[in-house]
Design a protein around this motif. Structure first.
Motif, short mmCIF file in Angstrom:
data_model
loop_
_atom_site.label_atom_id
_atom_site.label_comp_id
_atom_site.label_asym_id
_atom_site.label_seq_id
_atom_site.Cartn_x
_atom_site.Cartn_y
_atom_site.Cartn_z
N GLU A 93 6.37 -0.84 -6.87
CA GLU A 93 6.23 0.41 -7.62
C GLU A 93 4.78 0.89 -7.62
O GLU A 93 4.53 2.10 -7.57
N SER A 94 3.84 -0.04 -7.65
CA SER A 94 2.41 0.33 -7.59
C SER A 94 2.07 0.95 -6.24
O SER A 94 1.33 1.95 -6.18
N LEU A 95 2.60 0.39 -5.17
CA LEU A 95 2.39 0.97 -3.84
C LEU A 95 2.96 2.39 -3.79
O LEU A 95 2.31 3.31 -3.27
N HIS A 96 4.14 2.54 -4.33
CA HIS A 96 4.78 3.87 -4.35
C HIS A 96 3.91 4.87 -5.11
O HIS A 96 3.70 6.00 -4.65
N GLN A 97 3.39 4.46 -6.25
CA GLN A 97 2.54 5.35 -7.05
C GLN A 97 1.25 5.68 -6.32
O GLN A 97 0.78 6.82 -6.37
N MET A 98 0.67 4.69 -5.65
CA MET A 98 -0.56 4.93 -4.90
C MET A 98 -0.33 5.96 -3.78
O MET A 98 -1.18 6.81 -3.52
N ILE A 99 0.82 5.91 -3.14
CA ILE A 99 1.14 6.88 -2.10
C ILE A 99 1.32 8.26 -2.71
O ILE A 99 0.79 9.25 -2.20
N ARG A 100 2.03 8.36 -3.83
CA ARG A 100 2.23 9.65 -4.51
C ARG A 100 0.90 10.24 -4.96
O ARG A 100 0.73 11.46 -4.94
N ASN A 102 -1.88 9.95 -3.47
CA ASN A 102 -2.73 10.07 -2.27
C ASN A 102 -3.87 9.05 -2.23
O ASN A 102 -4.95 9.33 -1.72
N MET A 103 -3.63 7.89 -2.78
CA MET A 103 -4.61 6.80 -2.73
C MET A 103 -4.36 5.89 -1.53
O MET A 103 -5.18 5.04 -1.21
N LEU A 104 -3.20 6.08 -0.91
CA LEU A 104 -2.80 5.26 0.23
C LEU A 104 -2.16 6.18 1.25
O LEU A 104 -1.19 6.88 0.94
N ASP A 107 3.40 5.66 4.78
CA ASP A 107 4.68 5.79 4.09
C ASP A 107 4.99 4.49 3.35
O ASP A 107 4.38 3.44 3.59
N LEU A 108 5.94 4.56 2.43
CA LEU A 108 6.26 3.41 1.57
C LEU A 108 6.75 2.21 2.37
O LEU A 108 6.35 1.08 2.09
N ASP A 109 7.59 2.44 3.36
CA ASP A 109 8.10 1.32 4.16
C ASP A 109 6.96 0.54 4.81
O ASP A 109 6.96 -0.70 4.81
N LYS A 110 5.98 1.24 5.36
CA LYS A 110 4.84 0.59 6.01
C LYS A 110 3.98 -0.14 4.97
O LYS A 110 3.51 -1.27 5.22
N ALA A 111 3.79 0.47 3.82
CA ALA A 111 2.99 -0.17 2.76
C ALA A 111 3.65 -1.45 2.27
O ALA A 111 2.98 -2.48 2.11
N VAL A 112 4.95 -1.40 2.04
CA VAL A 112 5.69 -2.60 1.61
C VAL A 112 5.65 -3.65 2.70
O VAL A 112 5.42 -4.84 2.42
N TYR A 113 5.85 -3.24 3.94
CA TYR A 113 5.79 -4.18 5.06
C TYR A 113 4.43 -4.88 5.10
O TYR A 113 4.36 -6.11 5.23
#
Length: 175
Positions: A93-100, A102-104, A107-113
């Motif tokens: 969820e933190s990764l998702h928020q960081m993407i939303r 614009n801190m990362l 895409d979410l799949d790549k971040a989770v991977y």
């Protein structure tokens, strides 16, 4: 209340196993004013040892859904004390928020991977440093040492773990 809640969790696990359940999912996701989260490592180690003592550990897998686990040491100790699988939902969820926010920039799949790849490599490196080559040998091996926990607490939740320095008991941990 922590010890009473843990004992109730063990009773529920025993009942589920007797009914034929082979996967126990322990989650801290739905905490509220009446349901406080128990420390994940305490629950994992304690439940693992409860099931070993009752002779039912080989019948079930322990799966954790926890917001606590977010770094290699967390994953390593949870597996080392009996977790078969871990869903670190708060990290995702933190990764998702960081993407939303614009801190990362991915895409979410790549971040989770990337997060999982790094975490898995870290756990494997931890195992290798201990001279262990398979997760099956590492799971439940409790090759750690406690610092600052009382003997009674260690004996109930981390049975067999070395503890050279006395410290907090179950009430202090609950507090």
């Amino acid at each position: 209340g922590l010890e009473k809640a843990f004992d109730a969790l063990c009773a529920a696990a025993d009942k589920a196993i007797a009914a034929g359940t082979n996967i126990l999912i322990i989650s801290d996701r739905n905490i509220d004013a009446k349901n406080a989260a128990m420390p994940t490592l305490l629950v994992t180690g304690g439940l693992h040892h409860h099931l070993v003592r009752s002779g039912t550990r080989t019948l079930v897998s322990i799966v954790l859904e926890t917001g606590e686990a977010r770094e290699v040491h967390h994953f390593s100790t949870l597996i080392g004390y009996g977790a078969d699988a871990i869903n670190p939902y708060m990290a995702f969820e933190s990764l998702h928020q960081m993407i939303r926010d614009n801190m990362l920039a991915m895409d979410l799949d790549k971040a989770v991977y990337n997060f999982l790849k790094g975490s898995i490599k870290g756990v494997v490196k931890t195992m290798a440093k201990m001279g262990i080559s398979t997760v099956a040998s590492y799971r439940g091996a409790q090759i750690f040492e406690t610092i600052g926990l009382s003997t009674d607490l260690v004996n109930k939740f981390f049975c067999g773990t070395s503890s050279r320095c006395e410290g907090s008991d179950i009430d202090q941990v609950a507090e």
